[in-house]
Design a protein around this motif. Structure first.
Motif, PDB file in Angstrom:
ATOM      1  N   ALA A  44       7.466  10.885   1.526  1.00  0.00           N
ATOM      2  CA  ALA A  44       8.075  12.166   0.971  1.00  0.00           C
ATOM      3  C   ALA A  44       6.785  12.811   0.104  1.00  0.00           C
ATOM      4  CB  ALA A  44       9.303  11.859  -0.040  1.00  0.00           C
ATOM      5  N   THR A  45       6.153  12.250  -0.359  1.00  0.00           N
ATOM      6  CA  THR A  45       5.251  12.868  -1.309  1.00  0.00           C
ATOM      7  C   THR A  45       3.834  12.189  -1.017  1.00  0.00           C
ATOM      8  OG1 THR A  45       5.463  11.028  -3.265  1.00  0.00           O
ATOM      9  CG2 THR A  45       6.883  12.881  -2.996  1.00  0.00           C
ATOM     10  N   GLY A  46       3.377  11.471  -0.361  1.00  0.00           N
ATOM     11  CA  GLY A  46       2.020  10.941   0.038  1.00  0.00           C
ATOM     12  C   GLY A  46       1.970  10.626   1.262  1.00  0.00           C
ATOM     13  N   HIS A  47       0.451  10.496   1.772  1.00  0.00           N
ATOM     14  CA  HIS A  47      -0.056  10.055   2.875  1.00  0.00           C
ATOM     15  C   HIS A  47      -1.320   9.283   2.522  1.00  0.00           C
ATOM     16  CE1 HIS A  47      -0.335   9.321   7.007  1.00  0.00           C
ATOM     17  NE2 HIS A  47      -0.274  10.324   7.699  1.00  0.00           N
ATOM     18  N   PRO A  48      -1.038   8.052   1.948  1.00  0.00           N
ATOM     19  CA  PRO A  48      -2.426   7.262   1.724  1.00  0.00           C
ATOM     20  C   PRO A  48      -3.237   6.785   2.771  1.00  0.00           C
ATOM     21  CG  PRO A  48      -0.403   6.038   1.100  1.00  0.00           C
ATOM     22  CD  PRO A  48       0.161   7.408   1.712  1.00  0.00           C
ATOM     23  N   LEU A  49      -2.522   6.563   3.745  1.00  0.00           N
ATOM     24  CA  LEU A  49      -3.533   5.956   4.956  1.00  0.00           C
ATOM     25  C   LEU A  49      -4.355   7.176   5.586  1.00  0.00           C
ATOM     26  CD1 LEU A  49      -1.100   3.654   7.213  1.00  0.00           C
ATOM     27  CD2 LEU A  49      -3.142   2.863   5.856  1.00  0.00           C
ATOM     28  N   GLN A  50      -3.860   8.349   5.443  1.00  0.00           N
ATOM     29  CA  GLN A  50      -4.539   9.579   5.858  1.00  0.00           C
ATOM     30  C   GLN A  50      -5.602   9.875   4.954  1.00  0.00           C
ATOM     31  OE1 GLN A  50      -4.234  11.623   8.693  1.00  0.00           O
ATOM     32  NE2 GLN A  50      -6.131  12.284   7.951  1.00  0.00           N
ATOM     33  N   ALA A  51      -5.200   9.644   3.489  1.00  0.00           N
ATOM     34  CA  ALA A  51      -6.180  10.024   2.334  1.00  0.00           C
ATOM     35  C   ALA A  51      -7.632   9.053   2.437  1.00  0.00           C
ATOM     36  CB  ALA A  51      -5.448  10.030   1.162  1.00  0.00           C
ATOM     37  N   LEU A  52      -7.187   7.757   2.792  1.00  0.00           N
ATOM     38  CA  LEU A  52      -8.353   6.848   3.076  1.00  0.00           C
ATOM     39  C   LEU A  52      -9.201   7.302   4.212  1.00  0.00           C
ATOM     40  CD1 LEU A  52      -9.652   4.015   1.960  1.00  0.00           C
ATOM     41  CD2 LEU A  52      -7.791   2.862   3.411  1.00  0.00           C
ATOM     42  N   THR A  53      -8.355   7.286   5.284  1.00  0.00           N
ATOM     43  CA  THR A  53      -9.132   7.985   6.291  1.00  0.00           C
ATOM     44  C   THR A  53     -10.116   9.119   5.913  1.00  0.00           C
ATOM     45  OG1 THR A  53      -7.276   7.377   7.650  1.00  0.00           O
ATOM     46  CG2 THR A  53      -8.886   9.200   8.723  1.00  0.00           C
ATOM     47  N   ASP A  54      -9.692  10.070   5.295  1.00  0.00           N
ATOM     48  CA  ASP A  54     -10.515  11.250   4.681  1.00  0.00           C
ATOM     49  C   ASP A  54     -11.684  10.960   4.040  1.00  0.00           C
ATOM     50  OD1 ASP A  54      -8.470  12.740   6.289  1.00  0.00           O
ATOM     51  OD2 ASP A  54      -7.394  13.115   4.514  1.00  0.00           O
ATOM     52  N   ALA A  55     -11.517   9.757   3.108  1.00  0.00           N
ATOM     53  CA  ALA A  55     -12.617   9.329   2.129  1.00  0.00           C
ATOM     54  C   ALA A  55     -13.729   8.781   3.310  1.00  0.00           C
ATOM     55  CB  ALA A  55     -11.904   8.390   1.332  1.00  0.00           C
ATOM     56  N   ILE A  56     -13.174   8.164   4.361  1.00  0.00           N
ATOM     57  CA  ILE A  56     -14.249   7.282   5.240  1.00  0.00           C
ATOM     58  C   ILE A  56     -14.991   8.511   5.922  1.00  0.00           C
ATOM     59  CG2 ILE A  56     -14.389   5.830   7.236  1.00  0.00           C
ATOM     60  CD1 ILE A  56     -11.631   4.478   6.233  1.00  0.00           C
ATOM     61  N   THR A  57     -14.187   9.550   6.474  1.00  0.00           N
ATOM     62  CA  THR A  57     -14.703  10.636   7.033  1.00  0.00           C
ATOM     63  C   THR A  57     -15.792  11.318   6.477  1.00  0.00           C
ATOM     64  OG1 THR A  57     -12.871  10.421   8.412  1.00  0.00           O
ATOM     65  CG2 THR A  57     -14.196  12.338   8.895  1.00  0.00           C
ATOM     66  N   ILE A  58     -15.527  11.799   5.086  1.00  0.00           N
ATOM     67  CA  ILE A  58     -16.212  12.576   4.487  1.00  0.00           C
ATOM     68  C   ILE A  58     -17.671  11.612   3.858  1.00  0.00           C
ATOM     69  CG2 ILE A  58     -16.590  13.401   1.980  1.00  0.00           C
ATOM     70  CD1 ILE A  58     -13.830  14.576   2.252  1.00  0.00           C
ATOM     71  N   TYR A  71       1.011  -1.270   0.072  1.00  0.00           N
ATOM     72  CA  TYR A  71       0.041  -0.084   0.009  1.00  0.00           C
ATOM     73  C   TYR A  71       0.880   1.186  -0.057  1.00  0.00           C
ATOM     74  CZ  TYR A  71      -3.859   3.372   0.942  1.00  0.00           C
ATOM     75  OH  TYR A  71      -4.797   4.179   1.260  1.00  0.00           O
ATOM     76  N   PHE A  72       1.326   1.660  -1.399  1.00  0.00           N
ATOM     77  CA  PHE A  72       2.195   2.792  -1.250  1.00  0.00           C
ATOM     78  C   PHE A  72       1.370   3.912  -1.447  1.00  0.00           C
ATOM     79  CE2 PHE A  72       4.659   5.290  -4.332  1.00  0.00           C
ATOM     80  CZ  PHE A  72       5.818   5.604  -3.497  1.00  0.00           C
ATOM     81  N   SER A  73       0.316   3.993  -2.487  1.00  0.00           N
ATOM     82  CA  SER A  73      -0.235   5.293  -2.790  1.00  0.00           C
ATOM     83  C   SER A  73      -1.675   4.841  -2.970  1.00  0.00           C
ATOM     84  CB  SER A  73       0.075   5.710  -3.818  1.00  0.00           C
ATOM     85  OG  SER A  73      -0.349   5.093  -5.215  1.00  0.00           O
ATOM     86  N   ILE A  74      -2.580   5.849  -3.263  1.00  0.00           N
ATOM     87  CA  ILE A  74      -4.000   5.626  -3.094  1.00  0.00           C
ATOM     88  C   ILE A  74      -4.554   4.846  -4.572  1.00  0.00           C
ATOM     89  CG2 ILE A  74      -4.798   7.280  -1.792  1.00  0.00           C
ATOM     90  CD1 ILE A  74      -6.364   8.438  -4.336  1.00  0.00           C
ATOM     91  N   ASN A  78       2.984   2.409   3.388  1.00  0.00           N
ATOM     92  CA  ASN A  78       3.185   3.722   3.379  1.00  0.00           C
ATOM     93  C   ASN A  78       2.566   4.378   4.432  1.00  0.00           C
ATOM     94  OD1 ASN A  78       3.856   6.563   3.120  1.00  0.00           O
ATOM     95  ND2 ASN A  78       3.466   6.543   0.967  1.00  0.00           N
ATOM     96  N   MET A  79       3.498   4.965   5.652  1.00  0.00           N
ATOM     97  CA  MET A  79       2.669   5.352   6.814  1.00  0.00           C
ATOM     98  C   MET A  79       3.050   6.880   6.522  1.00  0.00           C
ATOM     99  SD  MET A  79       3.115   3.176  10.321  1.00  0.00           S
ATOM    100  CE  MET A  79       5.134   3.259  10.170  1.00  0.00           C
ATOM    101  N   GLU A  80       3.403   7.569   5.588  1.00  0.00           N
ATOM    102  CA  GLU A  80       3.700   8.948   5.231  1.00  0.00           C
ATOM    103  C   GLU A  80       5.082   9.037   4.693  1.00  0.00           C
ATOM    104  OE1 GLU A  80       2.764  12.428   7.229  1.00  0.00           O
ATOM    105  OE2 GLU A  80       3.785  13.717   5.665  1.00  0.00           O
TER     106      GLU A  80
END
Ligand code: CP
Length: 315
Positions: A144-158, A4-7, A140-142
């Motif tokens: 240099a250029t991406g934080h895909p765990l955070q982005a998946l979290t944000d999609a769930i939250t929205i 799980y490197f990027s979304i 990927n836990m963040e």
């Protein structure tokens, strides 16, 4: 799914988001899936949410967890090919990644941008090197250029908080005293392009994110205009991409205030945290009923748990 490197590693976003929301109802339903499996968490940078939520997610799946803070505790790693290692690096990532692969079944890594050289950061040296030499899945836990765990979290939250099928979502730059990476903003922008949303980015001139990430997403340099009728305001600071790593100093006019939030359609306020109160955002906004930052942080566990579950099913 191996890594799980990027979304881009999400094969069906809608399905994943629904699955995570379902998982939240019974987080221990798969408590035997990870029995006798070990996840290693390597941190090259500080963390609160990522570290604890990923541990919690692994524990919910019955995994063993090993954590290592690399900076100050691990050997300084070399990433170059053919380097004569007579300077400050003590171990090559080639050995380190293979050795760790023997101790763990999954490896999760946090390694921020150094913000010194854009090409170096955008080549994702640390994550790509571990993915090259490790023989186990990498998360990927963040980077240099991406934080895909955070982005998946944000999609769930929205998804959990939206009141219309196509909400207006604003990503707003906000001030910060230090130069911060673009990782969170990059992954959020990529995620929003995959969601059904009226998405706009607002930031000062000169703080455009990489065009290969923003693509056709509209940019409004007038923050108050961008906030009009918004259903979600997602706030983040990032340093300049063009003048790489440059922070903006005289910028308090971009702080998130109650008056700006009044321009929205009763918008929910989101931030990945940590956040500097009364610099990035006024107390009145983060403490308001419309602030969902704590609920957002809670979803970090379920984003991580979903990713680990999918990886475990593939091992
Ligand atoms: N949002 C986030 O990644 O938080 P931490 O840096 O505390 O892990």
């Amino acid at each position: 799914m191996k890594n799980y490197f990027s979304i881009q590693d999400i094969d069906s976003l809608e399905q994943w988001v629904d699955e995570a929301i379902e998982m939240k109802k019974t987080p221990l339903a798969d408590k035997n899936l990870g029995t006798d499996k070990t996840i290693g968490l390597l941190f090259f940078n500080p963390s609160l949410r990522t570290r604890l939520s990923t541990q919690k997610a692994a524990l919910n799946l019955g995994m063993n967890v090993i954590v290592m803070n690399f900076t100050g505790e691990g050997w300084s790693l070399e990433y170059g090919n053919g380097t004569i290692m007579d300077q400050n690096t003590s171990e090559h990532v080639k050995e380190a990644a293979q050795v760790v692969s023997q101790y763990c079944d999954v490896l999760a890594i946090r390694a921020f941008a150094k913000l010194e050289n854009r090409e170096d950061d955008y080549q994702e040296k640390v994550l790509n090197s571990f993915m090259k030499y490790a023989t186990i899945p990498i998360v990927n836990m963040e980077s240099a250029t991406g934080h895909p765990l955070q982005a998946l979290t944000d999609a769930i939250t929205i998804k959990e908080h939206k009141k219309t099928n196509k909400p207006k979502v604003v990503l707003s730059w906000a001030p910060h005293p230090k130069a911060l990476p673009q990782a969170v903003a990059n992954s959020f922008v990529e995620m929003m392009q995959q969601m059904d949303a009226d998405f706009v980015i607002t930031h000062p001139v000169g703080f455009e994110l990489a065009s290969h990430i923003t693509n056709e997403v509209p940019i409004d340099y007038n923050q108050e205009n961008a906030f009009k009728d918004a259903d979600f305001v997602y706030v983040k600071n990032w340093s300049s991409y063009t003048d790489y790593g440059k922070p903006l100093t005289d910028d308090s006019s971009w702080k998130i205030t109650e008056n700006k939030m009044k321009l929205t359609k009763d918008a929910k306020f989101m931030h990945c945290l940590p956040v500097r109160r009364n610099v990035v955002i006024d107390d009145a906004v983060i403490d308001s009923e419309n602030s969902i930052v704590i609920k957002q942080a809670n979803n970090r566990t379920y984003a991580a748990q979903l990713v680990l579950k999918k990886i475990l099913k593939n091992i």
